[in-house]
Design a protein around this motif. Sequence first.
Motif, PDB file in Angstrom:
ATOM      1  N   CYS A 190       0.802  -1.232   0.109  1.00 16.77           N
ATOM      2  CA  CYS A 190       0.079  -0.104  -0.030  1.00 16.77           C
ATOM      3  C   CYS A 190       0.929   1.236   0.067  1.00 16.77           C
ATOM      4  O   CYS A 190       1.772   1.192   0.629  1.00 16.77           O
ATOM      5  CB  CYS A 190      -0.838   0.034   1.353  1.00 16.77           C
ATOM      6  SG  CYS A 190      -1.700  -1.438   1.560  1.00 16.77           S
ATOM      7  N   GLU A 191       0.675   2.375  -0.751  1.00 12.29           N
ATOM      8  CA  GLU A 191       1.218   3.599  -0.654  1.00 12.29           C
ATOM      9  C   GLU A 191       0.468   4.576   0.269  1.00 12.29           C
ATOM     10  O   GLU A 191       1.224   5.205   1.238  1.00 12.29           O
ATOM     11  CB  GLU A 191       1.090   4.354  -2.254  1.00 12.29           C
ATOM     12  CG  GLU A 191       1.894   5.479  -2.253  1.00 12.29           C
ATOM     13  CD  GLU A 191       2.263   5.850  -3.692  1.00 12.29           C
ATOM     14  OE1 GLU A 191       1.719   7.287  -3.814  1.00 12.29           O
ATOM     15  OE2 GLU A 191       2.305   5.263  -4.580  1.00 12.29           O
ATOM     16  N   THR A 192      -0.794   4.230   0.499  1.00 10.75           N
ATOM     17  CA  THR A 192      -1.375   5.020   1.345  1.00 10.75           C
ATOM     18  C   THR A 192      -1.643   4.186   2.659  1.00 10.75           C
ATOM     19  O   THR A 192      -2.178   2.952   2.742  1.00 10.75           O
ATOM     20  CB  THR A 192      -3.041   5.604   1.058  1.00 10.75           C
ATOM     21  OG1 THR A 192      -3.620   4.455   0.373  1.00 10.75           O
ATOM     22  CG2 THR A 192      -2.859   6.419  -0.250  1.00 10.75           C
TER      23      THR A 192
END
Length: 184
Positions: free
Chosen positions: A149-151
């Motif tokens: 996940c980036e967020t």
Amino acid sequence: MSLLETDVPVRNVITTAPEKAKALENDVRAKILDMLADQEMTISEIHEELKRRGEEKVETTVRHHVNVLKDAGLVEIARLEDASGGTLKYYKSNTRVFAYDLPEGSDEELTGAQETAREGVVSLVEQLYREHGEAIEGVAREMKPCEYCETQHYEEFIVRELLNRALTEISEDETFDELVANVE
């Protein structure tokens, strides 16, 4: 020119570590978790129950599946017994898997219940942050990023985990059954 454009809301959230998800990618393992949720069993007993459920697996394969679940933290050794020169291991699941979908059309029937749940959860989240916000934020600061996940939604994950654990506790200590029985 776009052929289709629609807003796709998030309808499901899966909160599990990748190694647990990987352990569950095999449906035989889900069956083993289901069996071990209610009783402790040996590899031989798991093997026999799987056979009864239509899964023809050799015991070494069953042992492998149990070890994958154990390594993922979903199954534990519940008891050891002496058995004719060896040790017999009894396994038990510490995880319950709900592999259901709601029946088609039930969304309409459950709209009122979902709104009641939403209102209660909003109130509960407010109370959690009033009373434990610093602890939640502190734990969130210590969390490591998800490799996929980036967020990062650490605080949301923590609150979901707290709610999930609370629901699990009231289910396992029979409070849930008592609550439902007292309403009826």
